[in-house]
Design an enzyme around this catalytic site. Structure first.
Site, PDB file in Angstrom:
ATOM      1  N   ALA A  65     -20.013 -38.924  -1.646  1.00  0.00           N
ATOM      2  CA  ALA A  65     -19.661 -40.337  -1.540  1.00  0.00           C
ATOM      3  C   ALA A  65     -18.561 -40.626  -2.550  1.00  0.00           C
ATOM      4  CB  ALA A  65     -20.884 -41.192  -1.841  1.00  0.00           C
ATOM      5  N   GLY A 109     -22.948 -36.386  -0.603  1.00  0.00           N
ATOM      6  CA  GLY A 109     -22.862 -36.861   0.779  1.00  0.00           C
ATOM      7  C   GLY A 109     -22.121 -35.891   1.690  1.00  0.00           C
ATOM      8  N   GLU A 112     -24.675 -33.469   2.709  1.00  0.00           N
ATOM      9  CA  GLU A 112     -25.578 -34.206   3.610  1.00  0.00           C
ATOM     10  C   GLU A 112     -24.951 -34.382   4.992  1.00  0.00           C
ATOM     11  OE1 GLU A 112     -25.900 -37.237   0.545  1.00  0.00           O
ATOM     12  OE2 GLU A 112     -28.068 -37.009   0.556  1.00  0.00           O
ATOM     13  N   GLU A 132     -25.878 -35.338  -7.400  1.00  0.00           N
ATOM     14  CA  GLU A 132     -26.006 -36.773  -7.692  1.00  0.00           C
ATOM     15  C   GLU A 132     -26.703 -37.054  -9.011  1.00  0.00           C
ATOM     16  OE1 GLU A 132     -26.603 -35.323  -4.759  1.00  0.00           O
ATOM     17  OE2 GLU A 132     -25.878 -36.573  -3.106  1.00  0.00           O
TER      18      GLU A 132
HETATM   19  N1  CAA Z   1     -15.539 -39.551  -5.334  1.00  0.00           N
HETATM   20  C1  CAA Z   1     -14.309 -39.999  -5.672  1.00  0.00           C
HETATM   21  N2  CAA Z   1     -13.325 -39.183  -6.074  1.00  0.00           N
HETATM   22  C2  CAA Z   1     -13.593 -37.865  -6.151  1.00  0.00           C
HETATM   23  C3  CAA Z   1     -14.851 -37.338  -5.811  1.00  0.00           C
HETATM   24  C4  CAA Z   1     -15.850 -38.241  -5.372  1.00  0.00           C
HETATM   25  N3  CAA Z   1     -17.058 -37.843  -4.983  1.00  0.00           N
HETATM   26  N4  CAA Z   1     -14.821 -36.003  -6.000  1.00  0.00           N
HETATM   27  C5  CAA Z   1     -13.584 -35.710  -6.413  1.00  0.00           C
HETATM   28  N5  CAA Z   1     -12.843 -36.831  -6.512  1.00  0.00           N
HETATM   29  C6  CAA Z   1     -11.457 -36.957  -6.945  1.00  0.00           C
HETATM   30  C7  CAA Z   1     -11.319 -36.801  -8.440  1.00  0.00           C
HETATM   31  O1  CAA Z   1     -11.612 -38.004  -9.098  1.00  0.00           O
HETATM   32  C8  CAA Z   1      -9.870 -36.382  -8.568  1.00  0.00           C
HETATM   33  O2  CAA Z   1      -9.074 -37.531  -8.410  1.00  0.00           O
HETATM   34  P1  CAA Z   1      -7.837 -37.812  -9.438  1.00  0.00           P
HETATM   35  O3  CAA Z   1      -6.860 -36.704  -9.124  1.00  0.00           O
HETATM   36  O4  CAA Z   1      -7.363 -39.169  -9.042  1.00  0.00           O
HETATM   37  O5  CAA Z   1      -8.408 -37.705 -10.808  1.00  0.00           O
HETATM   38  C9  CAA Z   1      -9.658 -35.521  -7.320  1.00  0.00           C
HETATM   39  O6  CAA Z   1     -10.695 -35.874  -6.412  1.00  0.00           O
HETATM   40  C10 CAA Z   1      -9.772 -34.040  -7.593  1.00  0.00           C
HETATM   41  O7  CAA Z   1     -11.007 -33.796  -8.225  1.00  0.00           O
HETATM   42  P2  CAA Z   1     -11.137 -33.036  -9.645  1.00  0.00           P
HETATM   43  O8  CAA Z   1      -9.917 -33.219 -10.463  1.00  0.00           O
HETATM   44  O9  CAA Z   1     -12.429 -33.421 -10.252  1.00  0.00           O
HETATM   45  O10 CAA Z   1     -11.169 -31.504  -9.135  1.00  0.00           O
HETATM   46  P3  CAA Z   1     -11.895 -30.261  -9.826  1.00  0.00           P
HETATM   47  O11 CAA Z   1     -11.470 -29.059  -9.075  1.00  0.00           O
HETATM   48  O12 CAA Z   1     -11.699 -30.298 -11.306  1.00  0.00           O
HETATM   49  O13 CAA Z   1     -13.473 -30.503  -9.567  1.00  0.00           O
HETATM   50  C11 CAA Z   1     -15.408 -31.062  -8.247  1.00  0.00           C
HETATM   51  C12 CAA Z   1     -13.989 -30.483  -8.278  1.00  0.00           C
HETATM   52  C13 CAA Z   1     -16.352 -30.144  -9.041  1.00  0.00           C
HETATM   53  C14 CAA Z   1     -15.841 -31.137  -6.803  1.00  0.00           C
HETATM   54  C15 CAA Z   1     -15.397 -32.466  -8.926  1.00  0.00           C
HETATM   55  O14 CAA Z   1     -14.355 -33.247  -8.328  1.00  0.00           O
HETATM   56  C16 CAA Z   1     -16.684 -33.229  -8.768  1.00  0.00           C
HETATM   57  O15 CAA Z   1     -17.641 -32.937  -9.474  1.00  0.00           O
HETATM   58  N6  CAA Z   1     -16.710 -34.253  -7.876  1.00  0.00           N
HETATM   59  C17 CAA Z   1     -17.849 -35.119  -7.699  1.00  0.00           C
HETATM   60  C18 CAA Z   1     -18.961 -34.460  -6.918  1.00  0.00           C
HETATM   61  C19 CAA Z   1     -20.161 -35.379  -6.826  1.00  0.00           C
HETATM   62  O16 CAA Z   1     -20.728 -35.768  -7.834  1.00  0.00           O
HETATM   63  N7  CAA Z   1     -20.571 -35.696  -5.583  1.00  0.00           N
HETATM   64  C20 CAA Z   1     -21.705 -36.571  -5.338  1.00  0.00           C
HETATM   65  C21 CAA Z   1     -21.249 -37.967  -5.112  1.00  0.00           C
HETATM   66  S1  CAA Z   1     -22.610 -39.106  -5.032  1.00  0.00           S
HETATM   67  C22 CAA Z   1     -23.157 -39.030  -3.426  1.00  0.00           C
HETATM   68  O17 CAA Z   1     -22.634 -38.290  -2.595  1.00  0.00           O
HETATM   69  C23 CAA Z   1     -24.327 -39.928  -3.082  1.00  0.00           C
HETATM   70  C24 CAA Z   1     -24.962 -39.682  -1.783  1.00  0.00           C
HETATM   71  O18 CAA Z   1     -25.881 -38.855  -1.641  1.00  0.00           O
HETATM   72  C25 CAA Z   1     -24.559 -40.430  -0.599  1.00  0.00           C
END
Ligand code: CAA
Length: 258
Positions: A65, A109, A112, A132
């Site tokens: 998400a 998500g 999921e 999450e």
């Molecule tokens: N939401 C919004 N933006 C996201 C994102 C997310 N879930 N995941 C990545 N991005 C964005 C980053 O903010 C970044 O944007 P900027 O360039 O503007 O800073 C861009 O995508 C690239 O990401 P990273 O620089 O972080 O890339 P990385 O290679 O260093 O790391 C990653 C990759 C490990 C996937 C890391 O991006 C990460 O941990 N992302 C979040 C994953 C997460 O926590 N997902 C769960 C979301 S909650 C959910 O999904 C609830 C549900 O059950 C419905």
């Protein structure tokens, strides 16, 4: 169909939907899930489409998400607007076969969404996880339920409680994905599998997926009953006659989807 957050490719009876916010690792925002729902509504109605593939642009399937969009929500925003339930789950009710081709991160998500599809083909670069808990929440689009059914309690519990990622090999070993293929071949392989599925009788393929889903959503006795009733009903189709006659006549079947 043109969308802001999706790319659509039609290849004969196969529709490929590419989640297309690569700069945000295809994070699922309201716009994207609404567009995905709209695209699936269209493909369900479109008689020329027999199978759908969902994949992601760039190095992610979807990294979850959209945290930037979600972080300001209050309880009443989430509850009042029926967050997730309102527009996220269309893939799980889609009546035609739908394959997730996971090319990179499938997190939160994103994992999921992949699990809502009928099966997951993974590239060797795929990474799955429910991180999450690192954000102070838990999976909210089926992760605690579907991941547990796919990989069992122990691994699901560990993944949801630690937020660690699983690579493609572990995902295949533990039953989350049907197969792993080299990253460069993923989309072609997914399309080939989708074409094979689309060449079968459409109504029989739809009933088959309903029946497999019943195994996963009901108790054994109810699932068996559901399967038996659908199996009996298939003898009312022209495609059952054609399929069996073709076997006896030693020729390929020509299904009429009726
Ligand atoms: N939401 C919004 N933006 C996201 C994102 C997310 N879930 N995941 C990545 N991005 C964005 C980053 O903010 C970044 O944007 P900027 O360039 O503007 O800073 C861009 O995508 C690239 O990401 P990273 O620089 O972080 O890339 P990385 O290679 O260093 O790391 C990653 C990759 C490990 C996937 C890391 O991006 C990460 O941990 N992302 C979040 C994953 C997460 O926590 N997902 C769960 C979301 S909650 C959910 O999904 C609830 C549900 O059950 C419905």
């Amino acid at each position: 169909m043109t969308y802001e957050t999706l790319l659509i490719e039609i290849d004969g009876p196969v529709a490929v939907i590419t989640l297309n916010r690569p700069d945000a690792l295809n994070a699922l925002n309201d716009k994207l899930v609404t567009e995905l729902t709209d695209a699936l509504n269209g493909f369900e109605k479109d008689a020329s489409i027999g199978c759908v593939v969902v994949t992601g642009a760039g190095r992610a399937f979807a990294a979850g998400a959209d945290i930037k969009e979600m972080r300001v929500q209050s309880y009443m925003d989430a509850y009042g607007n029926d967050f997730i339930t309102r527009n996220w789950e269309r893939a799980s009710t889609f009546r035609k076969p739908i394959i997730a081709a996971v090319n990179g991160f499938a997190l939160g998500g994103g994992c999921e969404l992949a699990m809502m599809c009928d099966f997951i083909l993974a590239s060797d670069a795929a990474k799955f996880g429910q991180p999450e808990i690192n954000l102070g929440v838990m999976p909210g689009a089926g992760g605690t339920q579907r991941l547990t059914r796919f990989v069992g309690k122990s691994k699901a519990m560990e993944m949801c409680l630690t937020g660690r990622m699983m690579d493609a090999a572990e995902a295949e070993r533990s039953g989350l994905v049907s197969r792993v293929v080299p990253a460069a071949d993923l989309l072609n392989e997914a399309k080939a599998v989708a074409k094979k599925i689309a060449s079968q009788s459409r109504p029989i393929a739809m009933m088959t997926k309903e029946s497999v889903n019943a195994a996963y959503e009901t108790m054994l006795r109810q699932g068996m009953m559901f399967e038996r009733r659908l199996f009996h009903s298939m003898f009312a189709t022209n495609d059952q006659k054609e399929g069996m006659n073709a076997f006896v006549d030693k020729r390929p079947p020509k299904f009429s989807n009726s």
